[in-house]
Scaffold this motif. Structure first.
Motif, PDB file in Angstrom:
ATOM      1  N   GLY A  30       0.817  -1.212   0.000  1.00  0.00           N
ATOM      2  CA  GLY A  30       0.000   0.000   0.000  1.00  0.00           C
ATOM      3  C   GLY A  30       0.849   1.260   0.000  1.00  0.00           C
ATOM      4  N   HIS A  31       1.888   1.273   0.809  1.00  0.00           N
ATOM      5  CA  HIS A  31       2.791   2.428   0.852  1.00  0.00           C
ATOM      6  C   HIS A  31       3.652   2.503  -0.403  1.00  0.00           C
ATOM      7  CE1 HIS A  31       1.857   3.685   4.911  1.00  0.00           C
ATOM      8  NE2 HIS A  31       1.992   2.430   5.331  1.00  0.00           N
ATOM      9  N   SER A  32       4.116   1.359  -0.872  1.00  0.00           N
ATOM     10  CA  SER A  32       4.996   1.328  -2.039  1.00  0.00           C
ATOM     11  C   SER A  32       4.295   1.862  -3.280  1.00  0.00           C
ATOM     12  CB  SER A  32       5.478  -0.107  -2.291  1.00  0.00           C
ATOM     13  OG  SER A  32       6.217  -0.573  -1.188  1.00  0.00           O
ATOM     14  N   LEU A  33       3.031   1.530  -3.438  1.00  0.00           N
ATOM     15  CA  LEU A  33       2.277   2.001  -4.603  1.00  0.00           C
ATOM     16  C   LEU A  33       2.129   3.519  -4.634  1.00  0.00           C
ATOM     17  CD1 LEU A  33      -0.384  -0.826  -4.706  1.00  0.00           C
ATOM     18  CD2 LEU A  33       1.262  -0.280  -6.528  1.00  0.00           C
ATOM     19  N   LYS A  34       2.341   4.170  -3.506  1.00  0.00           N
ATOM     20  CA  LYS A  34       2.269   5.637  -3.430  1.00  0.00           C
ATOM     21  C   LYS A  34       3.607   6.298  -3.759  1.00  0.00           C
ATOM     22  CE  LYS A  34      -1.346   5.394   0.042  1.00  0.00           C
ATOM     23  NZ  LYS A  34      -1.661   5.547   1.466  1.00  0.00           N
ATOM     24  N   GLU A  35       4.667   5.492  -3.851  1.00  0.00           N
ATOM     25  CA  GLU A  35       5.975   6.047  -4.175  1.00  0.00           C
ATOM     26  C   GLU A  35       5.991   6.495  -5.635  1.00  0.00           C
ATOM     27  OE1 GLU A  35       9.527   3.956  -2.685  1.00  0.00           O
ATOM     28  OE2 GLU A  35       8.105   2.604  -1.674  1.00  0.00           O
ATOM     29  N   LYS A  36       6.593   7.645  -5.890  1.00  0.00           N
ATOM     30  CA  LYS A  36       6.605   8.217  -7.232  1.00  0.00           C
ATOM     31  C   LYS A  36       7.201   7.272  -8.271  1.00  0.00           C
ATOM     32  CE  LYS A  36       8.034  12.321  -9.748  1.00  0.00           C
ATOM     33  NZ  LYS A  36       8.707  13.615  -9.685  1.00  0.00           N
ATOM     34  N   CYS A  38       7.290   4.004  -8.247  1.00  0.00           N
ATOM     35  CA  CYS A  38       6.658   2.684  -8.322  1.00  0.00           C
ATOM     36  C   CYS A  38       5.686   2.620  -9.496  1.00  0.00           C
ATOM     37  CB  CYS A  38       5.926   2.371  -7.025  1.00  0.00           C
ATOM     38  SG  CYS A  38       5.208   0.708  -7.009  1.00  0.00           S
ATOM     39  N   HIS A  68      13.148   3.145  -2.324  1.00  0.00           N
ATOM     40  CA  HIS A  68      12.190   2.199  -1.767  1.00  0.00           C
ATOM     41  C   HIS A  68      12.855   1.304  -0.721  1.00  0.00           C
ATOM     42  CE1 HIS A  68       9.204  -0.946  -1.387  1.00  0.00           C
ATOM     43  NE2 HIS A  68      10.074  -1.833  -1.845  1.00  0.00           N
ATOM     44  N   SER A  71      13.179   3.003   2.500  1.00  0.00           N
ATOM     45  CA  SER A  71      11.954   3.540   3.094  1.00  0.00           C
ATOM     46  C   SER A  71      11.616   2.858   4.415  1.00  0.00           C
ATOM     47  CB  SER A  71      10.775   3.394   2.124  1.00  0.00           C
ATOM     48  OG  SER A  71      10.417   2.027   1.985  1.00  0.00           O
ATOM     49  N   HIS A  73       8.618   1.869   5.421  1.00  0.00           N
ATOM     50  CA  HIS A  73       7.690   0.742   5.258  1.00  0.00           C
ATOM     51  C   HIS A  73       8.403  -0.514   4.773  1.00  0.00           C
ATOM     52  CE1 HIS A  73       7.378   3.217   1.569  1.00  0.00           C
ATOM     53  NE2 HIS A  73       7.379   2.055   0.937  1.00  0.00           N
TER      54      HIS A  73
END
Length: 100
Positions: A30-36, A38, A68, A71, A73
């Motif tokens: 969920g957090h990774s998908l918000k990374e620019k 990703c 990432h 990060s 998360h």
């Protein structure tokens, strides 16, 4: 132009920790998908072996992938996996054909 980074991660953990790892991977996703950087972060549970998961990732650049890995998360997921004896294999892939 940066080259995209394609990752396939295989994670195996004892059956009694599988549900906890699944939750930890979902939180990280969920957090990774918000990374620019990703472009893809897809987790799957093995349909036949409890405690085995795959994570398919595509990152826009080496720098984005490295960010990432640094990060918070991802650090939580890696810490959980290490603490509970999960086995991890990370494969950096080179696609042989363009994405469809």
């Amino acid at each position: 132009m940066s080259e995209t980074i394609h990752i396939l991660a295989l994670i195996s953990i004892s059956e009694d920790k599988a549900a906890q790892l699944e939750k930890a991977v979902q939180v990280c996703a969920g957090h990774s998908l918000k990374e620019k950087a990703c472009q893809r972060y897809e987790i799957s549970r093995d349909a036949e072996k409890k405690g085995r998961f795959t994570v398919c990732e595509i990152w826009a650049s080496k720098e984005g992938f490295e960010a990432h890995l640094a990060s918070e998360h991802f650090g939580h997921l890696a810490g959980f996996a290490k603490e509970h004896g999960a086995e991890l294999e990370v494969i950096r892939q080179q696609p042989l054909h363009p994405a469809s």
